[in-house]
Enzyme design. Sequence first.
Site: not given
Length: 618
Positions: A183, A257
């Site tokens: 991320e 995710e």
Amino acid sequence: MSDAQPPSHAEFNWSDLFPIWRWHRHLGLQAEGPNFLLEGSHFQIFGGSIHYFRVPREYWRDRLLKLKACGLNTLTTYIPWNLHEPERGKFNFSGNLDVEAFVQMAADIGLWVILRPGPYICSEWDLGGLPSWLLQDSSMELRTTYAGFLKAVDRYFNHLIPRVVPLQYKQGGPIIAVQVENEYGSYDKDSNYMPYIKKALMSRGINELLMTSDNKDGLSGGYLEGVLATVNLKHVDSMIFNYLHSFQENKPTMVTEYWTGWFDTWGGPHNIVDADDVVVTVSSIIQMGASLNLYMFHGGTNFGFMNGAQHFGEYLADVTSYDYDAILTEAGDYTPKFFKLREFFSTIIGNPLPQLPASTPKASYHAVRPSHYLSLWDALEHVGKPLEYEKPVNMENLEVNQGNGQSYGYILYETSIYEGGTLFSKDHIRDRAQVFVNRIYVGSMDYEIEGLPIPEYQGHRKLSILVENRGRVNYGQKLNEQRKGLIGDIYLNESPLRNFKIYSLEMKENFFQSLSSIKWNQVPEEATGPAFFRGTLHIDSIVLDTFLKLEGWFKGVVFINGQNLGRFWNIGPQETLYLPGPWLRPGNNEIIVFEEQKSGMIIQSTDTPYLGRTHYIE
């Protein structure tokens, strides 16, 4: 939208999986068109996240078998740097941290693996998995090409990567893809950093498919040339996928995710996501031809002091449980989500799924009444001499642990005062402090309470400030600001306090060894903290999982046979602590509770967890 097509039933023939392990391996997982190819054949990733470091090793196999029995074909896991290198240059890949054994076990069960080695992992884990000793450098710039950070990353990768290289697909192992950092688009402080991490992986022998993962706001910032960009999300949104495809054309779509639940923070509710909503979202992702990973399939537990925190306006620490309202519970039990998803995947695969592993039995043992008591003040004489400093020193920069500082737990600052007035923290307390005058409690301070009245008195008195590190932020722009304890001067009226004696209270194994040889007192009728309470859980029968409930207690930490179960706090939501059966033994089991303020009468054992009032996330 992607041109990828959902697979036919024949492409997921489970009986063909094991011959795949004996293929001549040349191509690996490829992302050169709208669909993944594995050794030239169409492949759709049905993944689930399990973190080996959040699950007792004795239960790894059970959780992996349940992942496969749900219809999934791939395991994803993070690797936490701060556990594997707790002190600079000292590495631990044994026992519960044997990542090679975990990956090999997945292979033996017939699962592929996507590895997420960081160095930053987020994961609601202290400092996003980065070691706290990095913060000893006052100029440290985490997740950048700052020389001090890269030197540490290189040393860590020199030890980690050679362990996983032989487990890659092309070398006969199960690892089909490796994630570059995590991320980074939501952090995005240094355009040279991600290319460096990519090169660091490849130069050490990583030669499987590389990928990044970001939420919708970080997709462009986290994109890296030659690396497959994937997305993290809660809901299917065509705009997210259109945006992804706008800068990454003709590539497989992957949701690394899909959040099957959410984490909890102290003082909030227990967050849950409706099981039917999860199935609808999973079905939508699969039917558009995309691959996905369920984050989390099984959350496990933030044992010890390892929970993370958020700080967006307000500091909120994560609870001990990482149940996450995932597909399996914190203790590995089946949920309605599991059975609904298993039914869904069985229709996709078209073949019988593996048999369901048996549920792990739970026990409700007799309540434990603590028999012995040791106040923190009495314990101080036996835990080593205090460190002496003119000014307050944060825990990371204490001269302890062979120069690595203190990482977790509590820290006690003591000095002399000669008047009353108001104690001002100047926002230098991280994260919560109890304040004592002549060891009498006068109040607490934190991010919200920065001033505390100190009673007037003539003459010398001892001021004691017990500070708890409640968990470092794991996500956002504040990573470089995560030093704990007193991070600057604290004032009495207008004067900064000086000449401190500082006790490091990390509460590791050697700490309790030093307390075991001294005489503890009988528990007084009205016992208050800060103090240690010791009792015995006697088990005549077979040892099983259980949950400890500390009704009537206020706030603290529980240790069982030397293992740190984690924190409790009566503000909730979490009301029970998961105690794995493998941590118990037949006969006597020692329970020690460190209670900060007010003790209860007993420690209850129950066969049912209670994680608090629920809040549905839409």
